[in-house]
Design an enzyme around this catalytic site. Structure first.
Site, mmCIF file in Angstrom:
data_model
loop_
_atom_site.group_PDB
_atom_site.id
_atom_site.type_symbol
_atom_site.label_atom_id
_atom_site.label_comp_id
_atom_site.label_asym_id
_atom_site.label_seq_id
_atom_site.Cartn_x
_atom_site.Cartn_y
_atom_site.Cartn_z
ATOM 1 N N THR A 92 -34.613 35.415 35.141
ATOM 2 C CA THR A 92 -33.963 36.004 36.316
ATOM 3 C C THR A 92 -33.422 37.359 35.912
ATOM 4 O OG1 THR A 92 -33.385 33.829 37.176
ATOM 5 C CG2 THR A 92 -32.206 35.709 38.090
ATOM 6 N N LYS A 167 -36.151 34.825 44.084
ATOM 7 C CA LYS A 167 -35.138 34.230 43.201
ATOM 8 C C LYS A 167 -33.759 34.853 43.442
ATOM 9 C CE LYS A 167 -33.281 32.230 39.534
ATOM 10 N NZ LYS A 167 -32.914 30.811 39.507
ATOM 11 N N LYS A 235 -23.998 37.438 37.030
ATOM 12 C CA LYS A 235 -25.123 38.331 36.779
ATOM 13 C C LYS A 235 -26.064 38.372 37.980
ATOM 14 C CE LYS A 235 -28.852 36.906 35.156
ATOM 15 N NZ LYS A 235 -30.008 36.303 34.442
#
Length: 284
Positions: A92, A167, A235
């Site tokens: 990711t 995602k 994040k």
């Protein structure tokens, strides 16, 4: 049957690589911390370095922590002759980095798929991840026999960059679910409701979903060992904001997760944000 390589044996990468090994595919693994490769030494090959793994593999999976780690690994990969190989990055990372790596790999006559996953450590171990794939249909066809051993569903979302886009969007939604769940439980605690009763109501009503159910045991036991750390969610919220998630909730979410990190809750599971919210609520 092509020769597989897997780089990155962290909380997610380890069980994913294990599933490829259990399926009987010829596998070479590499991890910066060598001790994480010990369980692979009997059935698979443990590479001493990244060039060695790349040379011995036809399809290479990467599952790494963040942009910096991905850029560092691919900087080594791109020094090698990689023509006709296929790279599948399941990390990711930012849309910018993913597209940059894809272009750099394709220029060297290799294939690239961005294929991040929905699901944490248990779905990774159970091979029930949902895999979101960006890239050509031809490369996906080549990868499918192996991806099928990692997840229960493969969704081709479009060209390179669309997998990581999906995602970022799904993790943005998850960040709202976890903060909303934590606030709801704190509110029900304040009203004197039994936490187990409240979670049963949440999970069995229209509000329940896989995310609420998987975090229920942690909220009951009040133990927050990380399946997916709060810092990783921070994040991902930042990545979503950088990619264009400019909404009222995005500002609140980024502030909350950032403040929780600064208060020392970053290494706990993401639902451990309840402890930060409780602490700030008690002060107010």
């Amino acid at each position: 049957m092509e020769k597989l390589g897997f780089i990155g044996l962290g909380n997610m990468g380890y069980p994913m690589a294990k599933n490829l090994e259990k399926a009987g595919f010829p596998l070479t693994v590499y991890n910066r911390s060598i001790e994480k490769t010990d369980d692979f030494s009997k059935e698979s090959v443990v590479a001493k370095n990244i060039p060695e793994l790349v040379k011995s593999s036809d399809i290479i999976f990467t599952m790494l922590t963040d942009d910096q780690a991905v850029r560092e690994v691919y900087a080594q990969i791109l020094k090698e002759d990689i023509s006709e190989k296929l790279f599948i990055d399941m990390s990711t990372i930012s849309l910018e980095t993913s597209k940059y790596i894809a272009s750099a790999v394709i220029v060297k006559e290799a294939g690239f798929l961005d294929a991040p996953v929905a699901g944490s450590t248990k779905p990774a171990a159970d091979a029930t991840l949902i895999i979101m794939v960006g890239g050509s249909g031809e490369e996906l066809h080549r990868a499918t026999p192996y991806l099928e051993k990692l997840g229960k569903q493969i969704v081709h979302t479009g060209e390179n960059g669309k997998g990581i886009s999906a995602k970022l969007a799904i993790n943005y939604f998850l960040s709202t679910i976890y903060q909303g769940l934590a606030e709801t439980i704190l509110f029900s605690d304040k009203l004197g409701l039994d936490r187990l009763d409240m979670l049963e109501i949440i999970n069995e009503s229209a509000t329940g979903n896989g995310a609420t159910k998987v975090k229920t045991p942690l909220l009951i036991q009040q133990k927050f060992n990380p399946a997916f750390a709060l810092d990783l969610m921070l994040k991902d919220v930042k990545l979503a904001v950088d990619a264009g998630a400019d909404f009222p909730l995005s500002k609140v979410l980024q502030k909350t997760y950032q403040s929780a990190h600064e208060a020392g809750f970053g290494k706990e599971d993401v639902i451990g944000i309840i402890n930060y919210l409780k602490k700030t609520n008690e002060k107010s």
